[in-house]
Design an enzyme around this catalytic site. Structure first.
Site, PDB file in Angstrom:
ATOM      1  CG  ASP A  90      -2.176   0.877   0.990  1.00 28.86           C
ATOM      2  OD1 ASP A  90      -2.232   1.599  -0.021  1.00 28.86           O
ATOM      3  OD2 ASP A  90      -3.069   0.860   1.861  1.00 28.86           O
ATOM      4  CG  ASP A 125      -5.930   5.367  -2.856  1.00 26.98           C
ATOM      5  OD1 ASP A 125      -4.793   5.070  -2.455  1.00 26.98           O
ATOM      6  OD2 ASP A 125      -6.967   4.916  -2.336  1.00 26.98           O
TER       7      ASP A 125
HETATM    8  N1  GUN Z   1      -6.498   1.079   3.324  1.00 23.25           N
HETATM    9  C1  GUN Z   1      -7.783   1.138   3.760  1.00 23.25           C
HETATM   10  N2  GUN Z   1      -8.526   1.950   2.956  1.00 23.25           N
HETATM   11  C2  GUN Z   1      -7.698   2.401   1.986  1.00 23.25           C
HETATM   12  C3  GUN Z   1      -7.872   3.276   0.848  1.00 23.25           C
HETATM   13  O1  GUN Z   1      -8.965   3.793   0.586  1.00 23.25           O
HETATM   14  N3  GUN Z   1      -6.776   3.492   0.064  1.00 23.25           N
HETATM   15  C4  GUN Z   1      -5.547   2.922   0.346  1.00 23.25           C
HETATM   16  N4  GUN Z   1      -4.525   3.170  -0.471  1.00 23.25           N
HETATM   17  N5  GUN Z   1      -5.356   2.110   1.407  1.00 23.25           N
HETATM   18  C5  GUN Z   1      -6.423   1.861   2.207  1.00 23.25           C
END
Ligand code: GUN
Ligand code: ZN
Length: 348
Positions: A90, A125
């Site tokens: 992420d 995002d």
């Molecule tokens: N982890 C939990 N929700 C989100 C999200 O909306 N975007 C991202 N990049 N990680 C998340």
């Protein structure tokens, strides 16, 4: 371009499938345990023993630490974590939603995710929370879509996720999904749904999933960001979600919270352990509750993982047998708010 996803069996909107990544094939639906690179309750190398096939970690946490950053750049993400299967990273967007700002920009974090060898990367995002005015949701969605386009130029051979945002504005969710799908991504995470789940707004969650799915083609791999409680997996899979991620197995364990498919118990509440996993077969509730904090946390985290992957196997078997609906109804009876979610799903 060869597809990265192959559907095996279908039932309702749910499916079992195979997701092809540089570090191997993943059978979906699956949950990716969240690995915090700083505090490792359960080592990534052990995760397969609980049923995990793929992990997710946070590139932003690695990027911000000089030590982790240098290690990841020189030896690669897989060596850093000690896991040779697929790893998704992420981007720091979640930190953005919690702290309001992050010390990195989109192109930089995507290039970093690629440089350390992530199998699937996520752009920076903007997770727009539920219930904000439409104008704000629209504005932030346009920024997210622009960053997704920019990310494509920096992803190289790394698979790329195209997050679907839009808050609780369902027309925006559908539009976001349609535009993301037209741009072409390998995985489509539905973003900013954690606040809906935390407040048990399962009917609103169903709306978000269904309307996002309407904008995606059936071959789009759907990741429900931040969802991984075994109680809600059946409903989400039945609506077409393929990937989940969970930090809850560890966060809950730290608070002594023991997951079941019918909800969560505090370990001190339990006189009996309603589970056949190795932890629960080898210990009594009293032993776990009375253990020192590190042991208790570790045992509950292990159980939480076992129960999560056992539920996924049952869901996959229900899809193969064509009786997923019965399984979903059983699970949704665990909580009145989940039943509301099921009713909303039936409306579609
Ligand atoms: N982890 C939990 N929700 C989100 C999200 O909306 N975007 C991202 N990049 N990680 C998340
Ligand atoms: Zn157990």
């Amino acid at each position: 371009m060869p597809g990265v996803f192959e559907i095996v069996d279908k039932d309702l909107l749910g499916r079992t499938g195979r997701l092809f990544t540089p570090h191997g094939v993943v059978e979906t639906p699956t949950v990716m345990p969240v690995i915090n690179p700083n505090l490792r309750l359960i080592a990534p190398a052990e995760m397969r023993a609980y049923g995990a096939q793929m992990l997710i970690t946070n590139a932003y946490i690695i990027y911000r630490s000089d030590r982790l950053k240098q290690a990841a750049l020189s030896e690669g993400l897989h060596a850093l974590l000690g896991f040779d299967g697929p790893i998704m990273t992420d981007s720091g967007s979640f930190q953005l939603s919690v702290y309001g700002s992050v010390e990195v920009e989109n192109a930089g974090i995507v290039a970093f995710e690629r440089a350390i060898g992530a199998d699937i990367g996520v752009p920076l995002d903007i997770p727009t929370p539920p219930d904000v005015p439409c104008a704000r949701a629209r504005e932030e969605l346009e920024v997210t879509l622009a960053r997704m386009a920019e990310a494509k130029a920096h992803a190289g051979e790394m698979l790329l996720a195209g997050p679907v945002q839009g808050s609780t504005h369902l027309d925006l969710r559908e539009e976001a999904a349609r535009r993301a799908y037209a741009m072409g991504f390998d995985v489509y995470p539905l973003g900013a749904v954690v606040p809906l789940m935390e407040s048990y707004r399962y009917a609103d969650l169903v709306d978000v999933i269904v309307r996002s799915k309407m904008g995606l083609g059936p071959d789009g791999v759907v990741h429900l960001f931040g969802a991984g409680h075994p109680m809600m997996l059946a409903l989400a899979v039945a609506l077409g979600c393929d990937l989940f991620d969970s930090a809850a197995y560890a966060l809950y364990a730290k608070d002594g919270r023991y997951m079941t498919v019918d909800g969560t118990y505090h370990i001190g509440q339990l006189r009996h352990l309603p589970c056949a996993c190795p932890v629960c077969s080898g210990h009594s509730a009293q032993e776990i509750a009375g253990a020192d904090e590190a042991t208790r946390t570790r045992l509950i985290a292990e159980h939480n993982l076992y129960v999560t992957f056992a539920e996924l196997r049952l869901i996959k078997q229900s899809i193969a047998d064509g009786d997923l609906m019965e399984h979903v109804e059983r699970r949704c009876r665990a909580h009145p708010r989940m039943l509301e979610g099921l009713k909303r799903a039936m409306d579609y």
